[in-house]
Write an enzyme that holds these catalytic residues in place. Sequence first.
Site, mmCIF file in Angstrom:
data_model
loop_
_atom_site.group_PDB
_atom_site.id
_atom_site.type_symbol
_atom_site.label_atom_id
_atom_site.label_comp_id
_atom_site.label_asym_id
_atom_site.label_seq_id
_atom_site.Cartn_x
_atom_site.Cartn_y
_atom_site.Cartn_z
ATOM 1 N N ARG A 1 -15.280 9.893 21.316
ATOM 2 C CA ARG A 1 -15.680 9.579 19.955
ATOM 3 C C ARG A 1 -16.287 8.194 19.811
ATOM 4 O O ARG A 1 -17.400 8.016 19.331
ATOM 5 C CB ARG A 1 -14.417 9.631 19.098
ATOM 6 C CG ARG A 1 -14.545 10.088 17.710
ATOM 7 C CD ARG A 1 -13.119 10.264 17.201
ATOM 8 N NE ARG A 1 -12.281 10.771 18.293
ATOM 9 C CZ ARG A 1 -11.917 12.030 18.400
ATOM 10 N NH1 ARG A 1 -12.244 12.881 17.477
ATOM 11 N NH2 ARG A 1 -11.195 12.440 19.420
ATOM 12 N N LYS B 1 -15.788 -2.479 43.240
ATOM 13 C CA LYS B 1 -16.033 -3.187 44.510
ATOM 14 C C LYS B 1 -15.513 -4.623 44.452
ATOM 15 O O LYS B 1 -15.780 -5.428 45.323
ATOM 16 C CB LYS B 1 -17.531 -3.224 44.806
ATOM 17 C CG LYS B 1 -18.165 -1.866 44.993
ATOM 18 C CD LYS B 1 -19.627 -2.047 45.344
ATOM 19 C CE LYS B 1 -20.341 -0.712 45.425
ATOM 20 N NZ LYS B 1 -21.794 -0.893 45.505
HETATM 21 C C1 NCD Z 1 -8.082 5.507 19.606
HETATM 22 C C2 NCD Z 1 -8.096 4.538 20.763
HETATM 23 O O1 NCD Z 1 -8.683 4.811 21.803
HETATM 24 O O2 NCD Z 1 -7.518 3.493 20.588
HETATM 25 N N1 NCD Z 1 -9.076 6.476 19.627
HETATM 26 C C3 NCD Z 1 -10.293 6.180 19.135
HETATM 27 O O3 NCD Z 1 -10.893 5.182 19.460
HETATM 28 N N2 NCD Z 1 -10.806 7.032 18.233
HETATM 29 C C4 NCD Z 1 -6.778 6.086 19.323
HETATM 30 C C5 NCD Z 1 -6.088 6.836 20.407
HETATM 31 O O4 NCD Z 1 -6.562 6.994 21.518
HETATM 32 O O5 NCD Z 1 -4.979 7.284 20.108
#
Ligand code: NCD
Length: 333
Positions: free
Chosen positions: A66, A94
């Site tokens: 996302r 590396k």
């Molecule tokens: C979050 C993250 O990676 O911190 N996800 C995201 O960026 N939409 C939340 C999660 O992974 O739980």
Amino acid sequence: MEAMAPAVWVKKDLIGIRDLSRGEIEMILDTAPQFLAVSKRASGIKKVPLLQGRLVVNWFHEPSTRTRTSFELAAKRLSADTLSIAASSSSSVKGETLHDTLANIEAMRADIIVLRHGCAGAPHILAAAHASHIINAGDGRHEHPTQALLDVFTMRETLRRQRGNPELGLDGLKVAIIGDIEHSRVARSNIHALTKLGASITLCAPATLLPRGVERLGVAQTTRLCEALADADVIYALRMQLERQSRGLLPSIREYVKLFRVDRDSLRYAPDHAIVMHPGPINRDLELSTEVADGTRSVILQQVTNGVAVRMAIMHLLANSGGARRARESQAS
Ligand code: NCD
């Protein structure tokens, strides 16, 4: 007293919400709607030339779908050139240091670096030593500022629509944040953003997933879901970070589901107008029932749509404002 809204954006980087004033947060929120309109153009080109000829590098050291696609799309809608570096295929395997990798990317004239890293503080260290604009796309358990900004933007838009007032802010809004707060950079950034904007927050989780000292951030906390939901305008469920549950902080997932899942039964405790949010990715039927995730109270896909516009606003402000340019020039001289 919070600082008044600055007339122009002056920061070179976006590292954390903790460093932003209320005025700076509001400047980002107020810049985003014009970009939402670009993304929603029914006909014609979903693009503006504000970053034409600039290079945005997505540099991700942790998995992400996302956030990475959202940044990539935001850069493309601003007409920037984009490049993705995945840690697994970069020279860090590396032994190259982050500084050296970034110096090499900068030697190719990159303008904006979007960095996700497992170590808290990595974006801060790089931002202090390098001239390009660094955007933190999540650093360890520390902060995930663009997620919080798209979240508060979504809350503000929804509230304005619900109450028919296009000027409304988040003062007095009641937000319940539920779940794995201990491991969540999303929760930390949202706590900073919401308190700066005048909202009040209740954290709800099993005691082992409530970080020690969190009350210093000015939030209420409870281990009873019904209590957290009772007067909530916004119900924000967090992903149970199963990959980080190394220390056995939960007796069982079944028990968590029984006591903390946001579903049709637990929602009976919440006011009718309360909306449901989640940063994604969702563990369906663990922290959130499928019925609620896909139901009428859920604004989860609106969060995703708004995320592109908010990230466009951030990149535009960092790279195009006179204040940011002056800060850069004085740093170079
Ligand atoms: C979050 C993250 O990676 O911190 N996800 C995201 O960026 N939409 C939340 C999660 O992974 O739980």
